[in-house]
Write an enzyme that holds these catalytic residues in place. Sequence first.
Site: not given
Ligand code: DAT
Ligand code: MG
Length: 141
Positions: A11, A51, A114, A117, A128
């Site tokens: 990212k 997303y 973070n 991805h 994707e």
């Molecule tokens: P992952 O990337 O572990 O699959 P996800 O699909 O639940 O996580 O969410 C996609 C992205 O959205 C994640 O990498 C970072 C952001 N995100 C998720 N939960 C969040 C939160 N509570 N606050 C801020 N950003 C968040």
């Molecule tokens: Mg995810």
Amino acid sequence: FEKEFTLIMIKPDGVRSGDSGKILARIEQEGFKIRAMKRVRLSLEQAQQFYSVHAARPFYGELCSFMASGPVVAAILERDNAVQHWRDVIGATDPAEAAPNTIRKLYAKSKGENAVHGSDSVENAKIEAAFFFSGLELAGQ
Ligand code: DAT
Ligand code: MG
């Protein structure tokens, strides 16, 4: 591909902080084959499309503007059990909760920024991968 594959991204925060090389080295140490790779900057609209499953979540706006804030490195990685193995290597979404030596524990700053991805299923890996790479780019892999 002969084995399972997953779609990953480094990212914008991971690219900006200069951790791409270390993350790519880890990918090879973990036994993944890099079958396709590109560095691209997503437009806001492209980030929103990638997303779109999270469109109703309160963090969606922040997530999409962050993902469009600088270049990402996207890649298709092949390995046995690629989807789950990459999820194990990156760790929990929130780096504060990620296990020791996971990529997010090592390189991520926050739940929102973070570092990496990974697709969450074999089905989503196909969707994707097609978002980033054309059939022509994958031919002969
Ligand atoms: P992952 O990337 O572990 O699959 P996800 O699909 O639940 O996580 O969410 C996609 C992205 O959205 C994640 O990498 C970072 C952001 N995100 C998720 N939960 C969040 C939160 N509570 N606050 C801020 N950003 C968040
Ligand atoms: Mg995810």
